[in-house]
Scaffold this motif. Structure first.
Motif, mmCIF file in Angstrom:
data_model
loop_
_atom_site.group_PDB
_atom_site.id
_atom_site.type_symbol
_atom_site.label_atom_id
_atom_site.label_comp_id
_atom_site.label_asym_id
_atom_site.label_seq_id
_atom_site.Cartn_x
_atom_site.Cartn_y
_atom_site.Cartn_z
ATOM 1 N N GLN A 84 16.586 19.000 -20.861
ATOM 2 C CA GLN A 84 18.037 18.348 -20.401
ATOM 3 C C GLN A 84 17.436 17.048 -19.776
ATOM 4 O O GLN A 84 16.683 16.775 -18.798
ATOM 5 N N GLY A 85 18.075 15.952 -20.421
ATOM 6 C CA GLY A 85 17.760 14.564 -20.232
ATOM 7 C C GLY A 85 18.747 14.005 -18.985
ATOM 8 O O GLY A 85 18.597 12.713 -18.761
ATOM 9 N N ALA A 86 19.869 14.585 -18.565
ATOM 10 C CA ALA A 86 20.515 14.083 -17.495
ATOM 11 C C ALA A 86 21.412 15.285 -16.824
ATOM 12 O O ALA A 86 20.826 16.514 -16.940
ATOM 13 N N GLY A 87 22.195 14.933 -15.895
ATOM 14 C CA GLY A 87 23.085 15.947 -15.225
ATOM 15 C C GLY A 87 22.041 15.989 -13.682
ATOM 16 O O GLY A 87 20.930 15.976 -13.636
ATOM 17 N N GLY A 88 22.826 16.548 -12.794
ATOM 18 C CA GLY A 88 22.624 16.337 -11.203
ATOM 19 C C GLY A 88 21.173 17.376 -11.084
ATOM 20 O O GLY A 88 20.317 16.839 -10.481
ATOM 21 N N THR A 89 21.434 18.652 -11.544
ATOM 22 C CA THR A 89 20.476 19.726 -11.097
ATOM 23 C C THR A 89 18.915 19.177 -11.970
ATOM 24 O O THR A 89 17.882 19.076 -11.404
ATOM 25 N N PRO A 90 19.142 19.212 -13.249
ATOM 26 C CA PRO A 90 17.816 18.647 -13.749
ATOM 27 C C PRO A 90 17.193 17.509 -13.553
ATOM 28 O O PRO A 90 15.878 17.456 -13.288
ATOM 29 N N THR A 91 17.936 16.524 -12.969
ATOM 30 C CA THR A 91 17.264 15.044 -12.759
ATOM 31 C C THR A 91 16.886 15.385 -11.458
ATOM 32 O O THR A 91 15.804 14.904 -10.949
ATOM 33 N N ALA A 92 17.493 15.964 -10.581
ATOM 34 C CA ALA A 92 17.065 16.324 -9.184
ATOM 35 C C ALA A 92 15.878 17.019 -9.257
ATOM 36 O O ALA A 92 14.726 16.904 -8.317
ATOM 37 N N GLY B 285 0.666 -1.213 -0.108
ATOM 38 C CA GLY B 285 -0.130 -0.008 -0.014
ATOM 39 C C GLY B 285 0.958 1.299 -0.111
ATOM 40 O O GLY B 285 0.559 1.988 0.579
ATOM 41 N N VAL B 286 1.739 1.368 -0.764
ATOM 42 C CA VAL B 286 2.820 2.398 -0.946
ATOM 43 C C VAL B 286 2.831 2.924 -2.482
ATOM 44 O O VAL B 286 2.344 2.135 -3.268
ATOM 45 N N ASP B 287 3.460 3.915 -2.466
ATOM 46 C CA ASP B 287 3.761 4.482 -3.992
ATOM 47 C C ASP B 287 5.050 4.119 -4.450
ATOM 48 O O ASP B 287 6.026 4.019 -3.728
ATOM 49 N N LEU B 288 4.972 4.360 -5.993
ATOM 50 C CA LEU B 288 6.210 4.095 -6.516
ATOM 51 C C LEU B 288 6.474 5.110 -7.688
ATOM 52 O O LEU B 288 5.465 5.294 -8.560
ATOM 53 N N SER B 289 7.150 6.244 -7.639
ATOM 54 C CA SER B 289 7.319 6.997 -8.619
ATOM 55 C C SER B 289 8.732 7.169 -9.254
ATOM 56 O O SER B 289 9.820 6.972 -8.551
ATOM 57 N N PHE B 290 8.659 7.591 -10.659
ATOM 58 C CA PHE B 290 10.312 7.371 -11.142
ATOM 59 C C PHE B 290 10.328 8.320 -12.369
ATOM 60 O O PHE B 290 10.745 7.911 -13.446
ATOM 61 N N GLU B 291 9.655 9.487 -12.438
ATOM 62 C CA GLU B 291 10.032 10.631 -13.349
ATOM 63 C C GLU B 291 11.141 10.833 -13.838
ATOM 64 O O GLU B 291 11.366 10.849 -15.101
ATOM 65 N N ALA B 292 12.321 10.751 -12.906
ATOM 66 C CA ALA B 292 13.479 10.926 -13.431
ATOM 67 C C ALA B 292 14.156 9.839 -14.067
ATOM 68 O O ALA B 292 15.327 10.079 -14.714
ATOM 69 N N ALA B 293 13.529 8.640 -14.241
ATOM 70 C CA ALA B 293 14.271 7.508 -14.893
ATOM 71 C C ALA B 293 14.352 7.650 -16.346
ATOM 72 O O ALA B 293 14.982 6.923 -17.058
ATOM 73 N N VAL B 294 13.654 8.604 -17.011
ATOM 74 C CA VAL B 294 13.413 8.506 -18.485
ATOM 75 C C VAL B 294 13.468 10.229 -18.588
ATOM 76 O O VAL B 294 12.742 10.835 -18.395
ATOM 77 N N ALA B 295 14.637 10.525 -19.463
ATOM 78 C CA ALA B 295 14.839 11.938 -19.942
ATOM 79 C C ALA B 295 14.932 12.788 -18.875
ATOM 80 O O ALA B 295 14.470 14.124 -18.958
ATOM 81 N N GLY B 296 15.633 12.667 -17.886
ATOM 82 C CA GLY B 296 16.058 13.501 -16.846
ATOM 83 C C GLY B 296 14.889 14.444 -16.169
ATOM 84 O O GLY B 296 13.927 13.842 -15.770
ATOM 85 N N ALA B 297 15.182 15.935 -16.540
ATOM 86 C CA ALA B 297 14.120 16.662 -16.209
ATOM 87 C C ALA B 297 12.965 16.810 -16.969
ATOM 88 O O ALA B 297 11.850 17.284 -16.558
ATOM 89 N N ILE B 298 12.925 16.226 -18.085
ATOM 90 C CA ILE B 298 11.661 16.350 -19.118
ATOM 91 C C ILE B 298 10.508 15.651 -18.316
ATOM 92 O O ILE B 298 10.543 14.323 -18.191
ATOM 93 N N PRO B 299 9.390 16.441 -18.212
ATOM 94 C CA PRO B 299 8.228 15.651 -17.596
ATOM 95 C C PRO B 299 7.643 14.623 -18.742
ATOM 96 O O PRO B 299 7.231 15.110 -19.996
ATOM 97 N N LEU B 300 7.867 13.287 -18.752
ATOM 98 C CA LEU B 300 7.320 12.514 -19.661
ATOM 99 C C LEU B 300 6.749 11.533 -18.969
ATOM 100 O O LEU B 300 5.658 10.923 -19.594
ATOM 101 N N ILE B 301 7.034 10.969 -17.902
ATOM 102 C CA ILE B 301 6.269 9.609 -17.352
ATOM 103 C C ILE B 301 4.879 10.154 -17.021
ATOM 104 O O ILE B 301 3.843 9.318 -17.064
ATOM 105 N N ARG B 302 4.958 11.270 -16.259
ATOM 106 C CA ARG B 302 3.622 11.725 -15.770
ATOM 107 C C ARG B 302 2.460 12.158 -16.946
ATOM 108 O O ARG B 302 1.337 11.536 -17.044
ATOM 109 N N PRO B 303 3.034 12.947 -17.899
ATOM 110 C CA PRO B 303 2.267 12.924 -19.322
ATOM 111 C C PRO B 303 1.787 11.565 -19.629
ATOM 112 O O PRO B 303 0.415 11.493 -19.936
ATOM 113 N N ILE B 304 2.559 10.849 -19.825
ATOM 114 C CA ILE B 304 2.267 9.514 -20.480
ATOM 115 C C ILE B 304 1.245 8.823 -19.374
ATOM 116 O O ILE B 304 0.152 8.239 -19.851
ATOM 117 N N ARG B 305 1.539 8.672 -18.096
ATOM 118 C CA ARG B 305 0.846 7.699 -17.173
ATOM 119 C C ARG B 305 -0.478 8.502 -16.695
ATOM 120 O O ARG B 305 -1.328 7.685 -16.483
#
Ligand code: NDP
Ligand code: HSE
Length: 451
Positions: free
Chosen positions: A318-326, A138-158
């Motif tokens: 930006q698909g990578a890099g510490g700050t965009p991914t954070a 009964g917990v959540d699993l989120s992973f927006e940063a796993a694909v294309a770093g800073a770009i919101p992509l998982i949430r738009p698709i999901r």
């Protein structure tokens, strides 16, 4: 007379004390240290957005003695990751790799913590067991940063496109290889030289295998395909070719054809009459210079999503890099923390469609071939005849005599672009061509995409 308010029950929470979400970080490297900085700098704002204050209760690392700069409080560092995950409401996994990341995520969930991860390799390999554990506990699993770093992509698709029907997702999801191909295109340099430069600049890892061989892009394709088509698409279901075979001659040939070579991740719904299948593939492809993906330079990422009702959507950044991914990690932290405060769950795994996976051999693709052949009458006709006998039609052909003295007039390189043909037919045709005495070598086999 107004009745006196009843005494609060002894166990009732004190409404004057804002709730706290205990956050544990697994990893304080490129991404983790930036997540810590952003939490530290914006905790006041984040508390308003969440309705609770984030309290970092510990940061698991391997080397506790290393100086990690001003944003990482040394008092929070621990090598006891296993103990740490049991003391948190929310675990942020940014250590990477398969183990111990997987066991730690499972332990965290078992202890009732929700998990935010940027670990595409783990999700592609073991996403199903992580989703199942999240449901079980009964917990959540989120992973927006796993694909294309800073770009919101998982949430738009999901979420945003959850009411639509996605047909195809195609894009550049690996920054390192885009940097390499872009530099090869701009300078004409060979790949080894450019990879060395990318390593100096910190774009490519000391061991660039995961990027240049397409493993990273394939992991991301597996995640995208699973979400887009409500089907479990594992890493083994993704056809993968990296960029190591792409030469400066290929780049020059692409330029002559008004095209640019990009490493593409393509996930697609293949519809054949009543039958639907999913294709997921990663390969370097020649795309027209006029295609929006052709102008994506350096280490940037860009992704096209085509959906039945929404039409074409493009995501770029930006698909990578510490700050965009954070940024993407923190977006998930806020989302998951809000659910902790307000109740309810984020989206669960959706795999109801369970579409079969289309093998690469079944697809119809346009090809570019470069062959070194004997430069004598009848050879071109022989090559064309072989392709034609497998139903492969040539769209353009270009012969380039060799310039080195010894072989001039004896060998030639021919570049052939085909119309769309079955991949399986091309595999057989290439086998036959390689056995022809007049075909001295098959130098390149690349696809054309983006028409
Ligand atoms: P780093 O290698 O920079 O950092 C990894 C961190 O995890 C380090 O602090 C390391 O400790 C710690 N760590 C690793 N193994 C263990 C272990 N067994 N026990 C305890 N701590 C451990 O990785 P990144 O920050 O670059 O990447 C993190 C994740 O984010 C990966 O899954 C990656 O794929 C993903 N990602 C990264 C992006 C990027 O641009 N870097 C972009 C998108 C996703 P120590 O410091 O002591 O060595
Ligand atoms: N190695 C990856 C890239 C990092 O080059 O895009 C982001 O996932």
């Amino acid at each position: 007379m107004t009745p006196a308010a009843p005494d609060p029950a002894p166990d009732a929470p004190d409404a004057s004390v804002p709730p706290v979400i205990r956050v544990a970080l697994l990893g304080a490297g490129t991404v983790g240290s930036e997540v810590l900085r952003l939490i530290r700098e914006h905790n006041g704002d984040l508390a308003h957005r969440i309705g609770a204050r984030l309290e970092v209760v510990g940061v698991a690392v391997r080397d506790i003695g290393r100086d990690r700069g001003p944003h990482v409080d040394p008092a929070l560092l621990t090598t006891d990751a296993e103990g740490l995950v049991t003391r948190a409401d929310l675990v942020v996994e940014v250590m990477g790799g398969i183990e111990p990341a997987r066991s730690l995520i499972l332990s965290a969930m078992e202890s009732g913590a929700s998990v935010v991860t940027a670990n595409k390799a783990l999700l592609a390999q073991d996403g199903t067991s992580l989703y199942e554990a999240a449901d079980r506990h009964g917990v959540d699993l989120s992973f927006e940063a796993a694909v294309a770093g800073a770009i919101p992509l998982i949430r738009p698709i999901r979420e945003s496109l959850a009411g639509d029907r996605i047909q195809r997702v195609m894009g550049i999801v690996n920054g390192t290889t885009n940097f390499v191909l872009d530099a090869m295109t701009r300078t004409g340099a060979e790949q080894a030289e450019v990879v060395a430069r990318a390593q100096e600049l910190g774009y490519a890892e000391a061991d660039p295998t995961a990027d240049v061989e397409g493993y990273d892009a394939a992991a991301k394709a597996s995640i995208l395909a699973s979400l887009a088509f409500h089907t479990r698409v594992g890493l083994g279901d993704v056809h993968r070719e990296g960029i190591t075979a792409v030469t400066s001659d290929d780049i020059a040939a692409a330029r002559r054809m008004g095209r640019t070579i990009k490493l593409l991740s393509i996930v697609e719904r293949i519809v054949d009459g009543q039958e639907e299948r999913v294709s997921a593939r990663v390969y370097p492809a020649l795309i027209p210079d006029s295609h929006p993906l052709a102008s994506v330079s350096e280490a940037y990422n860009a992704v096209f999503v085509e959906a039945e009702a929404a039409g074409s959507l493009m995501f770029y950044g930006q698909g990578a890099g510490g700050t965009p991914t954070a940024s993407a990690v923190l977006g998930d932290v806020v989302g998951v923390a809000r659910l902790r405060v307000n109740g309810g769950y984020g989206p669960r795994e959706s795999h109801y469609a369970e579409l079969p996976i289309a093998g690469i051999g079944d697809l119809r693709t346009q090809f570019y071939l470069a062959l070194t052949v004997e430069d004598r009458p009848g050879v071109l006709a022989d090559v064309a005849g072989c392709l034609s006998s497998h139903g492969i039609s040539i769209s353009t052909i270009h012969q380039q005599p060799l310039t080195d003295g010894e072989d001039q007039g004896e060998r030639a390189v021919i570049g052939i672009a085909t119309h769309r043909s079955r991949e399986q037919s091309m595999t057989v045709a290439l086998d036959e061509l390689s056995a022809r005495p007049a075909v001295l070598s098959i130098d390149s086999v690349l696809r054309l995409e983006g028409e």
